[in-house]
Design an enzyme around this catalytic site. Structure first.
Site, PDB file in Angstrom:
ATOM      1  N   GLN A  66      18.111   3.147  25.070  1.00 35.96           N
ATOM      2  CA  GLN A  66      18.273   4.478  25.201  1.00 35.96           C
ATOM      3  C   GLN A  66      17.666   5.599  24.693  1.00 35.96           C
ATOM      4  O   GLN A  66      17.514   5.721  23.755  1.00 35.96           O
ATOM      5  CB  GLN A  66      20.229   4.728  25.850  1.00 35.96           C
ATOM      6  CG  GLN A  66      20.169   5.888  26.038  1.00 35.96           C
ATOM      7  CD  GLN A  66      20.039   6.035  27.404  1.00 35.96           C
ATOM      8  OE1 GLN A  66      19.974   4.608  28.514  1.00 35.96           O
ATOM      9  NE2 GLN A  66      19.320   7.530  28.089  1.00 35.96           N
ATOM     10  N   LYS A 114      24.688   2.384  33.293  1.00 39.93           N
ATOM     11  CA  LYS A 114      23.423   1.411  33.569  1.00 39.93           C
ATOM     12  C   LYS A 114      24.588   0.126  33.578  1.00 39.93           C
ATOM     13  O   LYS A 114      23.833  -0.707  34.319  1.00 39.93           O
ATOM     14  CB  LYS A 114      22.257   1.635  32.519  1.00 39.93           C
ATOM     15  CG  LYS A 114      22.029   2.582  33.159  1.00 39.93           C
ATOM     16  CD  LYS A 114      20.759   2.922  32.003  1.00 39.93           C
ATOM     17  CE  LYS A 114      19.753   3.919  32.253  1.00 39.93           C
ATOM     18  NZ  LYS A 114      19.055   4.692  30.949  1.00 39.93           N
ATOM     19  N   ASP A 144      11.836   0.540  31.429  1.00 42.46           N
ATOM     20  CA  ASP A 144      11.461   2.296  31.931  1.00 42.46           C
ATOM     21  C   ASP A 144      10.362   2.772  32.198  1.00 42.46           C
ATOM     22  O   ASP A 144       9.649   3.882  32.558  1.00 42.46           O
ATOM     23  CB  ASP A 144      11.787   2.688  30.766  1.00 42.46           C
ATOM     24  CG  ASP A 144      12.610   3.304  30.425  1.00 42.46           C
ATOM     25  OD1 ASP A 144      13.602   3.222  31.906  1.00 42.46           O
ATOM     26  OD2 ASP A 144      13.875   3.280  29.428  1.00 42.46           O
TER      27      ASP A 144
END
Ligand code: NAP
Length: 285
Positions: free
Chosen positions: A96, A52, A119
């Site tokens: 995460q 990422k 997200d």
């Protein structure tokens, strides 16, 4: 049979994000910023976080990594989210997952400001997806839709079967296919006659988490097969949910693992962060 090249599609998406980022910097003086929070030292999470960060560099974003020790408390993590929510140069926050067991990931996700929830896991964003009025789409299902679009694979009126009903893949995947006017069936571990249901699919999406779960007898001739799975086979090699070697010749299109859906997830994250930056800065040109 045509293999859908996730690396190529994701490179196209990232290139358009990069061009748009250059323009935002030149014309508006703003650089999109993504904060990535990782707790503990799970090796798979470390790989995802590094990828990422690398993608951020590629498209011209600022990225900040917050690597916290495994023994971080819930309060400490929530305090960091609060700080990032207020940080004007951070447009997207990604925590995460999975978090270490003693932490409550649901509470952490709900603490992220919905405007920075790139997200699209926050309840506000999930609700907007249900209504079809969203700012951000969840990265993996949206990545699948982008693949279908770039390969000009129609969804409207077609039988779409999704195996898996998780909040991050299966459920939103079904919803996005529905928004494109597919006729959608979502299967799970209690589904009866799974093979027969899958055999109906013009578009079959596997998000099960079991190596080589989808076998050739489950696939209709000419179907489009999308493999979201990321598993390890008996030799420790990365593989999907689909028995690729035996299924591929029955398909019109199929995604490989690796090099299929995986790269699309990060490309969509970049798209979402760019959008968050535009929205937070009131840029609509
Ligand atoms: P998950 O939360 O474990 O969900 C798996 C789903 O599969 C559940 O809904 C489960 O049903 C269903 N299932 C399990 N066994 C089944 C069976 N025998 N028959 C029918 N359905 C069955 O997994 P996930 O987070 O959605 O992830 C799925 C896979 O995608 C994993 O391999 C993961 O690593 C991968 N993934 C890849 C990406 C990417 O970027 N490519 C991103 C996210 C996830 P129940 O609900 O009834 O238990």
């Amino acid at each position: 049979m045509q293999i859908i090249d996730g690396k190529k599609v994701s490179a196209n998406v990232k290139e358009s994000v990069r061009l748009e980022t250059d323009r935002l910097i030149a014309e508006h003086g703003v650089t999109p910023g993504l904060a990535v929070v990782i707790v503990g030292d799970d090796p798979a999470s470390r790989v995802y976080v590094n990828n990422k960060k690398k993608a951020c560099g590629l498209v011209g974003f600022k990225s900040e990594e917050y690597a916290l020790p495994a023994e971080t408390t819930q309060e400490e993590l929530l305090a960091l989210v609060d700080t990032l929510n207020k940080k004007p140069d951070i447009n997207g926050i990604l925590v995460q997952l999975p978090l270490p067991e003693h932490l409550d990931d649901k509470a952490v996700i709900e603490r992220i400001s919905p405007e920075k929830d790139v997200d699209a896991f926050h309840a506000v964003n999930v609700g907007k997806i249900m209504l079809g009025e969203y700012d951000f789409l969840p990265c993996t299902p949206a990545g699948v839709m982008e693949m279908l679009r770039q390969y000009e694979i129609p969804v409207e009126g077609r039988e779409c079967v999704v195996i898996g009903r998780s909040n991050i893949v299966g459920k939103p995947m079904g919803m996005l296919l529905l928004h494109e006017n597919g006729t959608v069936t979502i299967c799970h571990s209690r589904t009866k006659n799974l093979k027969e249901v899958c055999q109906r699919a013009d578009i079959l999406v596997a998000a099960v988490g079991k190596a080589k779960f989808v076998t050739a007898d489950m696939v209709k001739d000419g179907a489009v097969v999308i493999d979201v799975g990321m598993n390890r086979d008996e030799n420790g090699k990365l593989c999907g949910d689909v028995d690729f070697e035996n299924v591929k010749d029955k398909c019109s299109y199929i995604t490989p693992v690796p090099g299929g859906v995986g790269p699309m997830t990060i490309a969509t994250l970049m798209k979402n962060t760019l959008k968050a930056c535009r929205l937070q800065n009131g840029i609509d040109d």
